[in-house]
Design a protein around this motif. Structure first.
Motif, PDB file in Angstrom:
ATOM      1  N   ARG A 491      -2.542  33.464  77.856  1.00  0.00           N
ATOM      2  CA  ARG A 491      -2.678  33.407  79.319  1.00  0.00           C
ATOM      3  C   ARG A 491      -2.567  34.811  79.913  1.00  0.00           C
ATOM      4  O   ARG A 491      -3.329  35.181  80.816  1.00  0.00           O
ATOM      5  CB  ARG A 491      -1.599  32.492  79.916  1.00  0.00           C
ATOM      6  N   VAL A 492      -1.627  35.604  79.387  1.00  0.00           N
ATOM      7  CA  VAL A 492      -1.488  36.985  79.858  1.00  0.00           C
ATOM      8  C   VAL A 492      -2.761  37.768  79.550  1.00  0.00           C
ATOM      9  O   VAL A 492      -3.256  38.539  80.378  1.00  0.00           O
ATOM     10  CB  VAL A 492      -0.267  37.659  79.202  1.00  0.00           C
ATOM     11  N   ILE A 493      -3.332  37.547  78.356  1.00  0.00           N
ATOM     12  CA  ILE A 493      -4.557  38.262  77.974  1.00  0.00           C
ATOM     13  C   ILE A 493      -5.713  37.853  78.881  1.00  0.00           C
ATOM     14  O   ILE A 493      -6.467  38.697  79.376  1.00  0.00           O
ATOM     15  CB  ILE A 493      -4.903  37.973  76.498  1.00  0.00           C
ATOM     16  N   ARG A 494      -5.851  36.547  79.112  1.00  0.00           N
ATOM     17  CA  ARG A 494      -6.975  36.054  79.915  1.00  0.00           C
ATOM     18  C   ARG A 494      -6.890  36.531  81.362  1.00  0.00           C
ATOM     19  O   ARG A 494      -7.840  37.082  81.907  1.00  0.00           O
ATOM     20  CB  ARG A 494      -7.014  34.523  79.876  1.00  0.00           C
ATOM     21  N   VAL A 495      -5.722  36.307  81.979  1.00  0.00           N
ATOM     22  CA  VAL A 495      -5.585  36.582  83.415  1.00  0.00           C
ATOM     23  C   VAL A 495      -5.264  38.052  83.670  1.00  0.00           C
ATOM     24  O   VAL A 495      -5.772  38.658  84.611  1.00  0.00           O
ATOM     25  CB  VAL A 495      -4.495  35.673  84.029  1.00  0.00           C
ATOM     26  N   GLY A 496      -4.432  38.631  82.820  1.00  0.00           N
ATOM     27  CA  GLY A 496      -3.992  40.000  83.068  1.00  0.00           C
ATOM     28  C   GLY A 496      -4.876  41.061  82.466  1.00  0.00           C
ATOM     29  O   GLY A 496      -4.847  42.221  82.904  1.00  0.00           O
ATOM     30  N   PHE A 497      -5.680  40.691  81.456  1.00  0.00           N
ATOM     31  CA  PHE A 497      -6.489  41.707  80.771  1.00  0.00           C
ATOM     32  C   PHE A 497      -7.984  41.459  80.931  1.00  0.00           C
ATOM     33  O   PHE A 497      -8.732  42.320  81.385  1.00  0.00           O
ATOM     34  CB  PHE A 497      -6.115  41.751  79.284  1.00  0.00           C
ATOM     35  N   LEU A 498      -8.447  40.255  80.587  1.00  0.00           N
ATOM     36  CA  LEU A 498      -9.892  39.983  80.609  1.00  0.00           C
ATOM     37  C   LEU A 498     -10.416  39.797  82.024  1.00  0.00           C
ATOM     38  O   LEU A 498     -11.552  40.174  82.322  1.00  0.00           O
ATOM     39  CB  LEU A 498     -10.208  38.744  79.768  1.00  0.00           C
TER      40      LEU A 498
END
Length: 582
Positions: A491-498
């Motif tokens: 979730r952090v990768i999807r929302v915060g990074f991608l």
């Protein structure tokens, strides 16, 4: 005199003539509409007309030009806006107003504009095709280099003084090896369907850096590479291409609006004229060529616009520049092929498209590449083509055939777009075949950890996708904490990074170094959390620290010019888990 025998939309037939050759440009009717010969038989010569054929009638004259359909190449193309057959729209507004009139024979380049010209060859020099014989500052960002035509080879017998010249003024004379004398002006012509010659192709080892995290990190494209952006209506194809055009590190952008809505092209024109190039502080139009062939323009010119754009790009590539082509959209181009094929009564293939659709797509995408030109300079043409499958059906012919000829596939997802997750590139359906080719560049210029981090980030996203299938069936509560941690980290990768905000000053463009530090911090939290979970610390206790939500916001909280702030995040993560003995 050759006369029109039959008219079928943009297709015109001439009967009982032997005077035309294949791919020859012709002038049709009293208004001298531009056309091209596409078929010759014993009985008929078939011509596709690149302008509206309204008002044509049988018996109107068809004149031969003896030359193929060519693009005019010279200084003054950058910052210009052309239609599909390289007529400058800004000049046409003075003649016909807001709408293009038929038979407007307007030169592609301003023949009265003066350019500051520096002749770079001297009398007695020997020159060959592709050599630079004069330079001119076309815009504050681009120096135009006039190239010797590829069929010219000989000795310089005259050079003009350095100074101001118009595009048709002679600046160099050459005595060719065959005894012929050639006068070289600032312009030349080149057939749009013929690739310009090169000395050799070079491997794709340098990335096209776009500042978009999902592209640069997860799905990179190389300079001289090919990429497709397929997506249904409303998924953000055009806006994704706008972002790439604004921020990628190509020297010149060629934006081809092929069959798109007029209001979208208007938005492009307005945005590009207002946007400041971050590298130079100059307007982005100082390095942009726009080809606008909207959906209400003649359908045959839509087919030509793609070839016009790639020819202009190859010309600047031969000067040693790196070019990025944004073709929006190749589906509209394919639809133009289908319509003309139907007018020609050819046997249709899948979904009515002509049987030669794959070969036409390959001809276009194969003109991309990182090359050494005839004069020894290195340049590249990167093609990024949007595809508009009806109903987001990626199994339709244009998407499937495009997939065969590109090495980078950025599949746009309707669900992501409707959830306001932009760029709406689905990381599980998309792929890039350039990762291994670009690894040495990342190791040398960004850090050896970059590719390692990318692999681990991609692996976590795949694992989350598999776990979500289970969650949909039986819920998340039954998962063990280590698997819940994967979902929370993803979730952090999807929302915060991608996910990336094009309207935020620090998030619209992100340098590679910041992308790597973001991955580093996310993975540090994951590994520290995993160690703690394996030692019996409940995941709910780790989530209570608020670190996951803090990392989602770090793309906004850490400016691009203050990357040292990542050290505070690393220290905070280490201190939290050290305190708990994790």
């Amino acid at each position: 005199m050759n006369c029109i025998f039959a008219i079928n939309g943009p297709v015109v037939k001439v009967k009982d003539t032997k005077t035309f050759s294949m791919r020859e440009m012709v002038l049709v009717g009293d208004k001298k509409l531009i056309g091209e010969v596409i078929s010759i038989s014993d009985e008929f010569t078939t011509i596709q007309v690149y302008e509206s054929t309204g008002g044509l009638k049988t018996g109107d004259p068809v004149l031969s030009t003896g030359t193929p359909m060519c693009a005019t190449l010279g200084p003054g193309m950058i910052s210009n806006i052309y239609d599909g057959i390289e007529r400058p729209l800004s000049a046409m507004t003075y003649i016909s107003g807001a709408f293009v009139t038929e038979g407007s024979a307007i030169p592609a380049l301003d023949e009265n504009r003066l350019f500051d010209v520096t002749v770079t060859v001297r009398k007695g020099d020997r020159v060959e095709g592709g050599a630079v014989y004069a330079t001119s500052p076309e815009t504050p960002l681009i120096t135009h280099k006039c190239l010797v035509p590829v069929d010219v080879c000989g000795e310089v017998i005259y050079t003009a003084e350095n100074g101001q010249y118009k595009v048709n003024d002679t600046v160099v004379k050459i005595k060719c090896d065959n005894g012929e004398e050639r006068e070289l002006t600032l312009v030349q012509k080149w057939p749009i369907r013929t690739p310009r010659p090169i000395r050799k192709r070079l491997p794709n080892t340098r990335p096209l850096i776009t500042g978009q995290r999902i592209v640069d990190t997860i799905l990179p494209v190389a300079k001289g590479g090919t990429a497709a952006i397929p997506g249904g209506f409303g998924t953000g194809k055009t806006m994704t291409q706008h972002q790439l055009a604004k921020w990628c590190d190509a020297d010149i952008i060629v934006y081809i609006g092929c069959g798109e809505r007029g209001n979208e092209m208007t938005q492009v024109l307005e945005e590009f004229s207002e946007l400041i190039d971050p590298k130079s502080g100059r307007p982005l139009t100082d390095r942009t060529i726009l080809i606008a062939n909207t959906s209400n323009m003649p359908v045959a010119a839509r087919e030509a616009s793609i070839y016009t754009g790639i020819t202009l790009a190859e010309y600047y590539r031969d000067m040693g520049y790196h070019i990025a082509i944004m073709a929006d959209s190749t589906s509209r181009w394919a639809e133009a092929l289908r319509e003309i094929s139907g007018r020609l009564e050819e046997m249709p293939a899948e979904e009515g498209f002509p049987a030669y659709l794959p070969s036409r797509l390959s001809e276009f995408y194969e003109r991309a590449g990182y090359v050494e030109s005839l004069n020894g300079s290195e340049g590249s043409v990167t093609i990024i083509g949007a595809v508009s499958p009806q109903g987001s059906d990626f199994s339709e012919p244009v998407t499937q055939n495009t997939k065969r000829f590109v090495r980078c596939f950025w599949a746009l997802d309707k669900a992501l777009a409707y959830a306001r997750h932009y760029p709406a590139i689905n990381w599980t359906q998309s792929y890039s075949e350039y990762c291994d080719d670009l690894e040495p560049y990342y190791n040398e210029n960004v850090g050896e950890d970059f590719c390692k981090f990318r692999m681990e980030i991609s692996k976590l996203l795949v694992e989350e996708n598999n776990l979500m299938e289970i969650v949909k069936l039986i819920g998340a509560d039954v998962l063990p904490d280590d698997q819940k941690l994967i979902i929370e980290t993803a979730r952090v990768i999807r929302v915060g990074f991608l996910q990336q905000n094009a309207f935020h000053k620090d998030d619209t463009y992100v340098p590679l170094e910041k992308q790597m530090l973001m991955m580093k911090v996310i993975l540090l939290l994951y590994h520290k959390s995993l160690d703690a979970v394996n030692k019996g610390v409940p995941l709910s206790q780790i989530e209570a620290y608020g670190l996951f939500d803090k990392l989602i916001k770090m793309k906004y909280d850490i400016p691009n010019d203050k990357l040292s702030m990542f050290d505070d995040y690393v220290n905070e993560i280490n201190s939290k888990f050290l305190y708990d003995g994790g």
